[in-house]
Design a protein around this motif. Structure first.
Motif, PDB file in Angstrom:
ATOM      1  N   THR A  54      76.068 -30.208  33.462  1.00 38.58           N
ATOM      2  CA  THR A  54      75.834 -30.175  32.019  1.00 38.58           C
ATOM      3  C   THR A  54      74.558 -29.385  31.804  1.00 38.58           C
ATOM      4  O   THR A  54      73.538 -29.685  32.427  1.00 38.58           O
ATOM      5  CB  THR A  54      75.684 -31.603  31.455  1.00 38.58           C
ATOM      6  OG1 THR A  54      76.902 -32.312  31.659  1.00 38.58           O
ATOM      7  CG2 THR A  54      75.347 -31.570  29.968  1.00 38.58           C
ATOM      8  N   VAL A  55      74.644 -28.360  30.982  1.00 38.83           N
ATOM      9  CA  VAL A  55      73.446 -27.604  30.619  1.00 38.83           C
ATOM     10  C   VAL A  55      73.175 -27.859  29.142  1.00 38.83           C
ATOM     11  O   VAL A  55      74.064 -27.730  28.319  1.00 38.83           O
ATOM     12  CB  VAL A  55      73.588 -26.091  30.933  1.00 38.83           C
ATOM     13  CG1 VAL A  55      73.666 -25.858  32.431  1.00 38.83           C
ATOM     14  CG2 VAL A  55      74.781 -25.467  30.252  1.00 38.83           C
ATOM     15  N   ASP A  56      71.958 -28.270  28.846  1.00 37.73           N
ATOM     16  CA  ASP A  56      71.572 -28.564  27.466  1.00 37.73           C
ATOM     17  C   ASP A  56      70.856 -27.339  26.914  1.00 37.73           C
ATOM     18  O   ASP A  56      69.692 -27.090  27.240  1.00 37.73           O
ATOM     19  CB  ASP A  56      70.676 -29.795  27.414  1.00 37.73           C
ATOM     20  CG  ASP A  56      70.383 -30.246  25.987  1.00 37.73           C
ATOM     21  OD1 ASP A  56      70.380 -29.380  25.064  1.00 37.73           O
ATOM     22  OD2 ASP A  56      70.158 -31.444  25.782  1.00 37.73           O
ATOM     23  N   THR A  57      71.565 -26.583  26.100  1.00 35.86           N
ATOM     24  CA  THR A  57      71.018 -25.320  25.608  1.00 35.86           C
ATOM     25  C   THR A  57      69.964 -25.505  24.516  1.00 35.86           C
ATOM     26  O   THR A  57      69.358 -24.529  24.093  1.00 35.86           O
ATOM     27  CB  THR A  57      72.136 -24.378  25.120  1.00 35.86           C
ATOM     28  OG1 THR A  57      72.837 -25.017  24.045  1.00 35.86           O
ATOM     29  CG2 THR A  57      73.097 -24.028  26.249  1.00 35.86           C
ATOM     30  N   SER A  58      69.736 -26.744  24.084  1.00 36.91           N
ATOM     31  CA  SER A  58      68.639 -26.983  23.154  1.00 36.91           C
ATOM     32  C   SER A  58      67.324 -27.144  23.922  1.00 36.91           C
ATOM     33  O   SER A  58      66.255 -27.097  23.327  1.00 36.91           O
ATOM     34  CB  SER A  58      68.900 -28.226  22.295  1.00 36.91           C
ATOM     35  OG  SER A  58      68.821 -29.413  23.069  1.00 36.91           O
ATOM     36  N   LYS A  59      67.432 -27.301  25.248  1.00 37.02           N
ATOM     37  CA  LYS A  59      66.243 -27.519  26.073  1.00 37.02           C
ATOM     38  C   LYS A  59      66.054 -26.450  27.140  1.00 37.02           C
ATOM     39  O   LYS A  59      64.973 -26.348  27.710  1.00 37.02           O
ATOM     40  CB  LYS A  59      66.333 -28.886  26.748  1.00 37.02           C
ATOM     41  CG  LYS A  59      66.347 -30.032  25.759  1.00 37.02           C
ATOM     42  CD  LYS A  59      66.506 -31.350  26.440  1.00 37.02           C
ATOM     43  CE  LYS A  59      66.524 -32.464  25.391  1.00 37.02           C
ATOM     44  NZ  LYS A  59      66.929 -33.733  25.951  1.00 37.02           N
ATOM     45  N   MET A  60      67.110 -25.681  27.441  1.00 39.37           N
ATOM     46  CA  MET A  60      67.029 -24.663  28.487  1.00 39.37           C
ATOM     47  C   MET A  60      67.330 -23.298  27.890  1.00 39.37           C
ATOM     48  O   MET A  60      68.139 -23.182  26.981  1.00 39.37           O
ATOM     49  CB  MET A  60      68.055 -24.938  29.594  1.00 39.37           C
ATOM     50  CG  MET A  60      67.742 -26.130  30.462  1.00 39.37           C
ATOM     51  SD  MET A  60      68.833 -26.194  31.906  1.00 39.37           S
ATOM     52  CE  MET A  60      70.252 -27.013  31.241  1.00 39.37           C
ATOM     53  N   SER A  61      66.715 -22.287  28.456  1.00 43.87           N
ATOM     54  CA  SER A  61      66.990 -20.914  28.016  1.00 43.87           C
ATOM     55  C   SER A  61      68.392 -20.519  28.459  1.00 43.87           C
ATOM     56  O   SER A  61      68.965 -21.134  29.373  1.00 43.87           O
ATOM     57  CB  SER A  61      65.974 -19.953  28.638  1.00 43.87           C
ATOM     58  OG  SER A  61      66.221 -19.820  30.041  1.00 43.87           O
ATOM     59  N   PRO A  62      68.964 -19.487  27.830  1.00 41.97           N
ATOM     60  CA  PRO A  62      70.269 -18.999  28.277  1.00 41.97           C
ATOM     61  C   PRO A  62      70.251 -18.592  29.754  1.00 41.97           C
ATOM     62  O   PRO A  62      71.200 -18.892  30.494  1.00 41.97           O
ATOM     63  CB  PRO A  62      70.533 -17.792  27.378  1.00 41.97           C
ATOM     64  CG  PRO A  62      69.736 -18.048  26.147  1.00 41.97           C
ATOM     65  CD  PRO A  62      68.505 -18.780  26.624  1.00 41.97           C
ATOM     66  N   GLU A  63      69.175 -17.960  30.187  1.00 43.25           N
ATOM     67  CA  GLU A  63      69.071 -17.527  31.584  1.00 43.25           C
ATOM     68  C   GLU A  63      69.076 -18.719  32.529  1.00 43.25           C
ATOM     69  O   GLU A  63      69.772 -18.721  33.541  1.00 43.25           O
ATOM     70  CB  GLU A  63      67.817 -16.675  31.796  1.00 43.25           C
ATOM     71  CG  GLU A  63      67.820 -15.360  31.048  1.00 43.25           C
ATOM     72  CD  GLU A  63      67.491 -15.478  29.546  1.00 43.25           C
ATOM     73  OE1 GLU A  63      66.967 -16.530  29.090  1.00 43.25           O
ATOM     74  OE2 GLU A  63      67.779 -14.509  28.822  1.00 43.25           O
ATOM     75  N   GLU A  64      68.270 -19.729  32.192  1.00 40.51           N
ATOM     76  CA  GLU A  64      68.202 -20.927  33.035  1.00 40.51           C
ATOM     77  C   GLU A  64      69.544 -21.656  33.037  1.00 40.51           C
ATOM     78  O   GLU A  64      70.027 -22.090  34.086  1.00 40.51           O
ATOM     79  CB  GLU A  64      67.088 -21.853  32.534  1.00 40.51           C
ATOM     80  CG  GLU A  64      66.917 -23.099  33.387  1.00 40.51           C
ATOM     81  CD  GLU A  64      65.866 -24.062  32.830  1.00 40.51           C
ATOM     82  OE1 GLU A  64      65.585 -25.050  33.538  1.00 40.51           O
ATOM     83  OE2 GLU A  64      65.348 -23.845  31.716  1.00 40.51           O
ATOM     84  N   SER A  65      70.176 -21.776  31.871  1.00 42.48           N
ATOM     85  CA  SER A  65      71.471 -22.447  31.773  1.00 42.48           C
ATOM     86  C   SER A  65      72.524 -21.720  32.605  1.00 42.48           C
ATOM     87  O   SER A  65      73.293 -22.351  33.340  1.00 42.48           O
ATOM     88  CB  SER A  65      71.928 -22.506  30.311  1.00 42.48           C
ATOM     89  OG  SER A  65      71.037 -23.266  29.527  1.00 42.48           O
ATOM     90  N   GLY A  66      72.561 -20.389  32.482  1.00 40.53           N
ATOM     91  CA  GLY A  66      73.526 -19.594  33.237  1.00 40.53           C
ATOM     92  C   GLY A  66      73.291 -19.672  34.728  1.00 40.53           C
ATOM     93  O   GLY A  66      74.237 -19.766  35.521  1.00 40.53           O
TER      94      GLY A  66
END
Length: 183
Positions: free
Chosen positions: A155-167
């Motif tokens: 699970t990637v929380d895009t409200s807390k992680m950048s797109p780069e970090e999430s990807g």
């Protein structure tokens, strides 16, 4: 064996951005991958979509079948689609032996803000506004359910992680789950 990974989340959660970033990461690692973006495919299957449950069932089944065909040709697939009901994603799970989900989590209010700022492109604009004003009764998370995946590989929380970090995290989870299947 090729695999398919479905990036699921609310409209405006960042699925496309995260899937694109994961695609970059996987490609850089030498993994052959094809991203299926439902917003592009929907324009062919349903040029004037009504977003009824029956239409969604058909569109998601077609998407799952496309992913199945690609994996049978030894092409790894990233599916970029809301798939608001688990039953839609379960079709892909039943068709594709090496299947997983990435949950792109984002609070509804932030997803709504992002969607309102979305540039014109493949995804329809203004869906939450139409849902709030009653022009649409079919907006996932607003007036139709969005069912979170039960066992995503990450699970990637895009409200807390950048797109780069999430990807990067999504790509890492895919590599951990499926290894270096190059397709």
């Amino acid at each position: 064996m090729a695999w398919a990974v479905w990036f699921t989340g609310l409209p405006g959660s960042g699925k496309t951005t995260v899937a694109r970033e994961a695609e970059k990461q996987l490609t850089a690692a030498g993994i052959r991958v094809r991203r299926l973006e439902l917003d592009q495919i929907r324009k062919v299957i349903t040029p004037e979509p009504e977003y009824t449950e029956e239409e969604r069932r058909i569109v998601y089944a077609a998407l799952a079948y496309m992913a199945k065909l690609l994996t049978e040709e030894n092409i790894n697939v990233l599916i970029d689609a809301t798939g608001n009901l688990r039953q839609y994603r379960d079709v892909a799970r039943s068709l594709i032996p090496a299947y997983a989900e990435v949950y792109v989590r984002c609070p509804l209010d932030i997803s709504m803000e992002r969607e309102a700022r979305r540039r014109a492109g493949h995804a329809p604009r203004g869906i939450y506004e139409k849902g709030k004003t009653g022009q649409s009764q079919t907006v996932p998370g607003l007036n139709v359910p969005y069912e979170e995946p039960l066992e995503p590989i990450i699970t990637v929380d895009t409200s807390k992680m950048s797109p780069e970090e999430s990807g990067k995290k999504a790509a890492g989870a895919i590599l951990k789950k499926f290894g270096g299947s190059h397709g």
